[in-house]
Enzyme design. Sequence first.
Site, PDB file in Angstrom:
ATOM      1  N   ASP A 169      83.204 -45.262  21.495  1.00  0.00           N
ATOM      2  CA  ASP A 169      84.415 -45.282  20.671  1.00  0.00           C
ATOM      3  C   ASP A 169      84.017 -45.161  19.199  1.00  0.00           C
ATOM      4  OD1 ASP A 169      87.203 -46.223  19.723  1.00  0.00           O
ATOM      5  OD2 ASP A 169      87.373 -46.323  21.902  1.00  0.00           O
ATOM      6  N   HIS A 179      89.746 -48.579  16.073  1.00  0.00           N
ATOM      7  CA  HIS A 179      90.084 -48.354  17.478  1.00  0.00           C
ATOM      8  C   HIS A 179      89.057 -48.981  18.410  1.00  0.00           C
ATOM      9  CE1 HIS A 179      90.707 -45.959  21.219  1.00  0.00           C
ATOM     10  NE2 HIS A 179      91.966 -45.925  20.819  1.00  0.00           N
ATOM     11  N   SER A 192      94.637 -45.729  25.801  1.00  0.00           N
ATOM     12  CA  SER A 192      93.365 -46.326  25.377  1.00  0.00           C
ATOM     13  C   SER A 192      93.344 -47.810  25.700  1.00  0.00           C
ATOM     14  CB  SER A 192      93.163 -46.137  23.874  1.00  0.00           C
ATOM     15  OG  SER A 192      92.860 -44.813  23.553  1.00  0.00           O
TER      16      SER A 192
END
Length: 689
Positions: A267, A313, A505
Site C-alpha cells: 500500500d 491509505h 479497500s
Amino acid sequence: MDIYKIKKAVLTVCAGLAMLGSAAMLTMAEDSPKQSVIVQGSDLSAVREAVLSVGGEITHELGIIRSVGAKLTGAQLEKLRTFKQVRKVYENSGVETSAVDKPACSVRGKTKLRMKGDQIEWELTNDGSGDVHLDSATLFWPAANDRLTEVEMNGDEIIEDETTGVSATFGSEDWEGDDRDIMIKRGRHTKFSLQFDNDVVRDQRSYEIRLVFREGCSVEFPPPPDILFSGDSDRQAKRSYVTSMVDAGRLHDQAIDGMGVAVAVIDSGIRAKAGMMKYLDEGAWGNRRLLAQYDALKGREIRRDSDSDDNGHGSHVSSIIASSRYKDGEFNGIAPNVDLVMVKAFNAEGRGSYADVIRGLDWVVSHRHEYGIGVVNLSFSTEPRSYYWDDPLNQAVMAAWESGIVVVASAGNRGPDAMTIGVPGNVPYIITVGAMTDSMTPTISDDDTLASFSSAGPTVEGFVKPEIVAPGGHIRGMMDKGNKLVKEHPLFHDGDSYYTMSGTSQSTAVVSGVVALLLQAHPELTPDEVKCRLMASARPAVNNRDELAYSVFQQGAGQVDAYAAVNSTASDCANQGLDITADLDGEAHYGGLANQDENGNYYIMGMDGYLWSNGYIWSNGYLWSNGYLWSNGYLWSNGYLWSNGYLWSNGEILSDGYLWSNDYLWDDGYLWSAGLTESAYTNVWVEQE
C-alpha cells in the site's frame, strides 16, 4: 459494462498500441541510453542467457515471474525481442533481506477467564522461541468462593491444598510430585485452572493471577491497563465496530487474535510512531509487531519504525487489519496481535505503477519464511487490459498464491454494473472482496445493504467475482492528521487519530484480518483451503422469502463470518479444476462457469436459480443468513480448460466448449509499455455509504 463500451475500449487499446509502436522506433539507435527493464520468459536461465548474448547487463533476478532485471540499449532491446525464449519486456528492480527474531520468553493469556461451576480456567499461549517453565504463581479470589482446593496446568494437578483466605502464593518447591517440571512448550497452548469449594463468583474483576516463568517473563490477569488499552489509559479511543460485525470478538476471547501470523500490506506505507498511531506498531500485549518495511518505489528496505505513509491509505487499511486499540469491550482491529510487514508501493497521491507493485510482491514472496507471512493484502485496483493470465501483475499475484501465501484483493470501486472487477481481483485463484454497508447503524443488521460502489462480476473469462463481501461503508480506522487524504477530505477526520473511509479497500482489510485468525487457528491450511472455508461459512444476504437479495456476481458467497470460518471443516470447494502451476507455465488457462443469455442476463452454466439481469438490484435491507441452502455447493468457484477462447454468446454448447462473442477478445494481448508504467491506485474516493 455493455458490449459497446467494451468495443470502444478495445479500439482505444489498439490506438494506444499504434502510438506505442511509433514511440518504440525512436529508441532503436545504437547510441540510445540504456533502459532498465524486466525480461520475462518461460525459463529463468534461458532468459538470462538471452540478455547476456546481446550484451545486456544483468542487474536482478525476479523468480516470482520468471524474469531477470537488465540494462539494455534500444538496439540490444530490439535484438532481444527476436529471441523465442523472451515473452515480455518491462521494468526491473531489486530486493534485500532482513530478519527479526522472536523473544525467547513470551507468554500470553486470554483477556477473559472461563467460569463453570466451582472452577475457573485461564488459557495461556507460549509465543516465544523456546519452552518456558513455571516458577511461581500468585492468586487472589473473592471470599465467596471459599477455599482453593486444587490448581491444575493442562489437566495435570500441580497443587492440592485446601487453602483458606482470599490469596495464595506458590513456588516451584510446592508442585505436587517429585522433580515436577511444569512446562509450556514453544508455540503451544495450555490451561491454568483453579477449583474452589463453592461455585465461583462470575465477576471477572474479582480475580488476579500472576505467573512467573524461570526464563524471566511473566503473565498477569487482568492485563495491566497500559497493555489492554482500556479505561482512562486511552480516553480518545472509539469503537470501529468491524470486529463485532464479523463476529471476531468471540475468537479474541479464545486467544485467537492473529498471534504468530504476519500480514504483508502492499500500500502507501504506514505511520506507526506518532501519538496514538502506536497501536499499529504494538500488539495487544505491548509487543512490537511491525516486523519490517520495504520501499518498492525505491527498491530497498527501510527502517522498521519509519513513518513511511504520506497518503494515509496504508495506515487506515493496516489499522482495520491489526489495530490493538481497545474500546467498549472490543479491539479496533480484526487481528489485534497479528504481525505486520509493510510494503510501500504507492506515493502520496495513492498512485503506483505495475513495476512498483510487482517488485513489492517479489520481496514479500522472497521473505515469506523469515517473517511468517501467511497473508498479503492488496487494497488497490486498476482496469483489466488483458486476460488474467497475460497480465504481469496478475502473474506475480498468482505466484504468491502458489508459494503458499493467501492473497486477498479488492473487487474495486467501479460498481454497481456487471463486469467491473479490477486487476488483480480478476485472478480466479485468489480471494476477491466486495463491500457491504451497515447504513450508519453498525449495531443493527436488518438494514444492511450492498454498497453501490462495490464492483461486480463476472470477469471477462467467466469467473464469478467477488468471492465474498465484508464491511466497507464508512469504516473508522486510524490515520495521522498530517496525511494527504486528511487534507483533501478533512471532514472525515476526528482531529485526533481516526478517519472514516468507504471502499472495497476497507472490506479487503477486514477479510485479511479474518484470514490471519483462521491461519492462527489452523496453520496447516493451504490458500485453497482457506478460500473454501471462508466461502462455505459466509452468510449470504437473503430476503424474507429466503431468496438471495443480491446475485452471486455482486455478493459472492455472502458476508464473511470470522467465527464460523475458524470453526468450519469444509474442504474441496474452491479452485477445483484449476492448475495454477500449469497456468503460470502457459500450458493451460481457464474459464469460469458464467455466461450471458440472448437477453443480456448473466447466469451460471449448469446451475438453476442464479440468473442476474445487467442491472443493479437494490434492497432496502436484508438478513445475513447462516442457513441458506446453496445449489450444487460452490461449483461456480471452479473453472475449466480454456479452449480457443470462451467468448460471450447465448451459451450454445459447441464441440470445443462455450463460444462467447468476439467483442471480449484482446487482439494478441495488450502491449505492455517497456517501463511497465501502467497505473494502479490505492483508492478511488467514494462517498461515505
